[in-house]
Design an enzyme around this catalytic site. Structure first.
Site, PDB file in Angstrom:
ATOM      1  N   TYR A   1     -14.007  -3.463   9.373  1.00 18.89           N
ATOM      2  CA  TYR A   1     -12.684  -2.845   9.511  1.00 18.89           C
ATOM      3  C   TYR A   1     -12.146  -3.041  10.937  1.00 18.89           C
ATOM      4  O   TYR A   1     -11.009  -3.480  11.134  1.00 18.89           O
ATOM      5  CB  TYR A   1     -12.806  -1.362   9.168  1.00 18.89           C
ATOM      6  CG  TYR A   1     -11.521  -0.577   9.184  1.00 18.89           C
ATOM      7  CD1 TYR A   1     -10.614  -0.676   8.128  1.00 18.89           C
ATOM      8  CD2 TYR A   1     -11.215   0.291  10.233  1.00 18.89           C
ATOM      9  CE1 TYR A   1      -9.434   0.065   8.130  1.00 18.89           C
ATOM     10  CE2 TYR A   1     -10.050   1.036  10.241  1.00 18.89           C
ATOM     11  CZ  TYR A   1      -9.160   0.928   9.190  1.00 18.89           C
ATOM     12  OH  TYR A   1      -8.010   1.663   9.197  1.00 18.89           O
TER      13      TYR A   1
ATOM     14  N   SER B   1      -4.956  -0.257  13.794  1.00 25.83           N
ATOM     15  CA  SER B   1      -5.678   1.019  13.857  1.00 25.83           C
ATOM     16  C   SER B   1      -6.276   1.154  15.251  1.00 25.83           C
ATOM     17  O   SER B   1      -6.509   0.147  15.935  1.00 25.83           O
ATOM     18  CB  SER B   1      -6.808   1.001  12.823  1.00 25.83           C
ATOM     19  OG  SER B   1      -7.732   2.049  13.071  1.00 25.83           O
TER      20      SER B   1
ATOM     21  N   GLY C   1       0.836  -1.205   0.000  1.00 25.51           N
ATOM     22  CA  GLY C   1       0.000   0.000   0.000  1.00 25.51           C
ATOM     23  C   GLY C   1       0.863   1.245   0.000  1.00 25.51           C
ATOM     24  O   GLY C   1       0.526   2.255   0.623  1.00 25.51           O
ATOM     25  N   ALA C   2       1.982   1.176  -0.722  1.00 24.45           N
ATOM     26  CA  ALA C   2       3.005   2.233  -0.616  1.00 24.45           C
ATOM     27  C   ALA C   2       2.938   3.253  -1.750  1.00 24.45           C
ATOM     28  O   ALA C   2       3.839   4.070  -1.895  1.00 24.45           O
ATOM     29  CB  ALA C   2       4.395   1.604  -0.542  1.00 24.45           C
TER      30      ALA C   2
ATOM     31  N   ARG D   1       0.796   5.617  -1.905  1.00 23.92           N
ATOM     32  CA  ARG D   1       0.347   6.909  -1.351  1.00 23.92           C
ATOM     33  C   ARG D   1       0.215   6.802   0.163  1.00 23.92           C
ATOM     34  O   ARG D   1       0.407   5.720   0.731  1.00 23.92           O
ATOM     35  CB  ARG D   1      -1.008   7.292  -1.963  1.00 23.92           C
ATOM     36  CG  ARG D   1      -2.105   6.277  -1.714  1.00 23.92           C
ATOM     37  CD  ARG D   1      -3.404   6.668  -2.382  1.00 23.92           C
ATOM     38  NE  ARG D   1      -3.303   6.719  -3.842  1.00 23.92           N
ATOM     39  CZ  ARG D   1      -3.286   5.655  -4.651  1.00 23.92           C
ATOM     40  NH1 ARG D   1      -3.391   4.438  -4.134  1.00 23.92           N
ATOM     41  NH2 ARG D   1      -3.162   5.761  -5.957  1.00 23.92           N
TER      42      ARG D   1
ATOM     43  N   ASP E   1      -2.266  -7.241  -6.081  1.00 31.00           N
ATOM     44  CA  ASP E   1      -3.402  -7.218  -5.162  1.00 31.00           C
ATOM     45  C   ASP E   1      -3.041  -8.174  -4.035  1.00 31.00           C
ATOM     46  O   ASP E   1      -3.007  -9.391  -4.231  1.00 31.00           O
ATOM     47  CB  ASP E   1      -4.666  -7.679  -5.901  1.00 31.00           C
ATOM     48  CG  ASP E   1      -5.868  -7.767  -4.969  1.00 31.00           C
ATOM     49  OD1 ASP E   1      -5.704  -7.580  -3.743  1.00 31.00           O
ATOM     50  OD2 ASP E   1      -6.970  -8.039  -5.479  1.00 31.00           O
TER      51      ASP E   1
ATOM     52  N   LYS F   1      -8.757  -5.127  12.042  1.00 33.06           N
ATOM     53  CA  LYS F   1      -7.617  -4.481  12.702  1.00 33.06           C
ATOM     54  C   LYS F   1      -7.340  -5.109  14.073  1.00 33.06           C
ATOM     55  O   LYS F   1      -6.193  -5.134  14.534  1.00 33.06           O
ATOM     56  CB  LYS F   1      -7.866  -2.975  12.819  1.00 33.06           C
ATOM     57  CG  LYS F   1      -7.925  -2.266  11.457  1.00 33.06           C
ATOM     58  CD  LYS F   1      -6.640  -2.451  10.667  1.00 33.06           C
ATOM     59  CE  LYS F   1      -6.600  -1.617   9.399  1.00 33.06           C
ATOM     60  NZ  LYS F   1      -5.365  -1.814   8.626  1.00 33.06           N
TER      61      LYS F   1
HETATM   62  P1  NAI Z   1      -4.810   5.106   1.729  1.00 31.85           P
HETATM   63  O1  NAI Z   1      -6.170   4.698   1.278  1.00 31.85           O
HETATM   64  O2  NAI Z   1      -4.387   6.521   1.563  1.00 31.85           O
HETATM   65  O3  NAI Z   1      -3.707   4.158   1.053  1.00 31.85           O
HETATM   66  C1  NAI Z   1      -3.840   2.764   1.089  1.00 31.85           C
HETATM   67  C2  NAI Z   1      -3.033   2.163  -0.048  1.00 31.85           C
HETATM   68  O4  NAI Z   1      -3.249   0.754  -0.022  1.00 31.85           O
HETATM   69  C3  NAI Z   1      -3.493   2.674  -1.415  1.00 31.85           C
HETATM   70  O5  NAI Z   1      -2.383   3.075  -2.179  1.00 31.85           O
HETATM   71  C4  NAI Z   1      -4.201   1.466  -2.008  1.00 31.85           C
HETATM   72  O6  NAI Z   1      -4.125   1.398  -3.431  1.00 31.85           O
HETATM   73  C5  NAI Z   1      -3.454   0.325  -1.345  1.00 31.85           C
HETATM   74  N1  NAI Z   1      -4.223  -0.911  -1.389  1.00 31.85           N
HETATM   75  C6  NAI Z   1      -5.540  -1.067  -1.091  1.00 31.85           C
HETATM   76  N2  NAI Z   1      -5.922  -2.318  -1.315  1.00 31.85           N
HETATM   77  C7  NAI Z   1      -4.833  -2.982  -1.758  1.00 31.85           C
HETATM   78  C8  NAI Z   1      -4.606  -4.313  -2.182  1.00 31.85           C
HETATM   79  N3  NAI Z   1      -5.591  -5.230  -2.205  1.00 31.85           N
HETATM   80  N4  NAI Z   1      -3.352  -4.668  -2.584  1.00 31.85           N
HETATM   81  C9  NAI Z   1      -2.358  -3.752  -2.594  1.00 31.85           C
HETATM   82  N5  NAI Z   1      -2.516  -2.474  -2.209  1.00 31.85           N
HETATM   83  C10 NAI Z   1      -3.741  -2.095  -1.800  1.00 31.85           C
HETATM   84  O7  NAI Z   1      -4.733   4.680   3.258  1.00 31.85           O
HETATM   85  P2  NAI Z   1      -3.808   5.194   4.452  1.00 31.85           P
HETATM   86  O8  NAI Z   1      -4.576   6.182   5.234  1.00 31.85           O
HETATM   87  O9  NAI Z   1      -2.463   5.542   3.965  1.00 31.85           O
HETATM   88  O10 NAI Z   1      -3.776   3.867   5.349  1.00 31.85           O
HETATM   89  C11 NAI Z   1      -2.712   2.938   5.338  1.00 31.85           C
HETATM   90  C12 NAI Z   1      -2.967   1.908   6.418  1.00 31.85           C
HETATM   91  O11 NAI Z   1      -3.108   2.567   7.672  1.00 31.85           O
HETATM   92  C13 NAI Z   1      -4.260   1.104   6.223  1.00 31.85           C
HETATM   93  O12 NAI Z   1      -4.067  -0.220   6.622  1.00 31.85           O
HETATM   94  C14 NAI Z   1      -5.234   1.799   7.150  1.00 31.85           C
HETATM   95  O13 NAI Z   1      -6.245   0.939   7.558  1.00 31.85           O
HETATM   96  C15 NAI Z   1      -4.313   2.182   8.283  1.00 31.85           C
HETATM   97  N6  NAI Z   1      -4.821   3.269   9.092  1.00 31.85           N
HETATM   98  C16 NAI Z   1      -5.057   4.525   8.562  1.00 31.85           C
HETATM   99  C17 NAI Z   1      -5.546   5.535   9.365  1.00 31.85           C
HETATM  100  C18 NAI Z   1      -5.798   6.915   8.842  1.00 31.85           C
HETATM  101  O14 NAI Z   1      -6.363   7.746   9.613  1.00 31.85           O
HETATM  102  N7  NAI Z   1      -5.476   7.256   7.622  1.00 31.85           N
HETATM  103  C19 NAI Z   1      -5.834   5.308  10.792  1.00 31.85           C
HETATM  104  C20 NAI Z   1      -5.550   3.964  11.237  1.00 31.85           C
HETATM  105  C21 NAI Z   1      -5.071   2.993  10.411  1.00 31.85           C
END
Ligand code: NAI
Length: 255
Positions: free
Chosen positions: A156, A144, A15-16, A18, A65, A160
């Site tokens: 979710y 989370s 998920g890197a 963004r 994925d 987590k």
């Molecule tokens: P985001 O939505 O900005 O980025 C997530 C990334 O994961 C995206 O680039 C997406 O394409 C990728 N992704 C999604 N499904 C995928 C798959 N099946 N295979 C490969 N890549 C995949 O999310 P964010 O905010 O950067 O979150 C990152 C992690 O942190 C997540 O696990 C989220 O649950 C966790 N998190 C985020 C919080 C927040 O407030 N933003 C709070 C607590 C936890």
């Protein structure tokens, strides 16, 4: 013993493309690791890879994925072949759509658990032999604060919380191989995920952010770099006696 290519350790961050994952990937690269930048679409990883190379680091974009067993395994194999055996894994990719329990389809439940829980299992299983062969490793799972309950997202929150059980079990099973496993539990972090949450609720993002800030002890929301700093610590060589922990990066205590 550690397995390195030219003295450089290799990390995988999922998920890197963004958000938090991109910040973690860049930080680990600055710390001296070669980084496999994994996300759904290889071309989406270009920005992160470019930022790492610009900072003098080494990175490889890999489209996968992580909920797909073969794709997840192939991603690890590709990183191992092109960057060297990965001994650091940050299972960061996650999704968090909203739906009330009574409206939630089985497909949504399976999709969320598939990305947030099965994905980390697939990646960790594929990386496992490299950790064991190296006699050293670091696994960080992105949980989370929703692990302690999320009124809007039972799927979710469940995924987590399960990740924390996964983390502690890994810590127990792999500790003798020099491997630590820890979870990071972020609070409100500015990213596409929180922007999407505001949009789905029909709330202006700035209003959403200010509202969240009122209940955060340090009086601000987090940024991806806050989480990257925690990940950097947990994967560092000197953090070998910290394992099976949940590190809240939430600007205050979480009950
Ligand atoms: P985001 O939505 O900005 O980025 C997530 C990334 O994961 C995206 O680039 C997406 O394409 C990728 N992704 C999604 N499904 C995928 C798959 N099946 N295979 C490969 N890549 C995949 O999310 P964010 O905010 O950067 O979150 C990152 C992690 O942190 C997540 O696990 C989220 O649950 C966790 N998190 C985020 C919080 C927040 O407030 N933003 C709070 C607590 C936890």
């Amino acid at each position: 013993m550690t397995t390195t290519v030219n003295g450089q350790r290799t990390a995988i961050v999922t998920g890197a493309a963004r958000g938090i994952g991109a910040a973690v990937a860049l930080r680990l690269a600055r710390d001296g690791l070669a980084v496999g930048v994994v996300d759904l679409d290889e071309t989406d990883c270009a920005g992160t890879v470019e930022a790492i190379r610009h900072a003098g680091g080494t990175a490889l974009a890999v489209g996968a994925d992580i909920a797909d067993e073969d794709a997840a395994t192939a991603a690890v194999d590709r990183v191992a072949a092109e960057l060297g055996p990965p001994t650091v894994l940050v299972n960061n990719a996650g999704i968090g759509p909203r739906a009330p329990l009574v409206d939630m389809t089985t497909q949504q439940w399976d999709t969320v658990l598939g990305v947030n829980l099965r994905g980390p299992f697939f990646l960790t299983r594929a990386v496992g032999p490299h950790l064991i062969a190296a006699g050293w490793g670091r696994v960080v799972n992105m949980s989370s604060i929703s692990a302690v309950g999320d009124a809007a997202r039972v799927d979710y929150g469940s995924s987590k919380a399960a990740l924390i059980g996964f983390t502690k079990s890994l810590a127990l099973q792999l500790g003798r191989h020099g491997v630590t496993a820890n979870a990071i539990a972020p609070g409100f972090i500015v990213s596409d995920m929180t922007r999407t949450s505001a949009r789905r609720l029909g709330v202006d993002f700035e209003e959403f952010r200010r509202d969240a800030e009122r209940s955060i002890a340090v009086g601000r929301v987090g940024v991806p770099q806050d989480v990257a700093h925690a990940a950097s610590f947990l994967v560092s060589p000197d953090a070998g006696f910290v394992s099976g922990q949940v590190l809240y990066v939430a600007g205050g205590p979480v009950d």
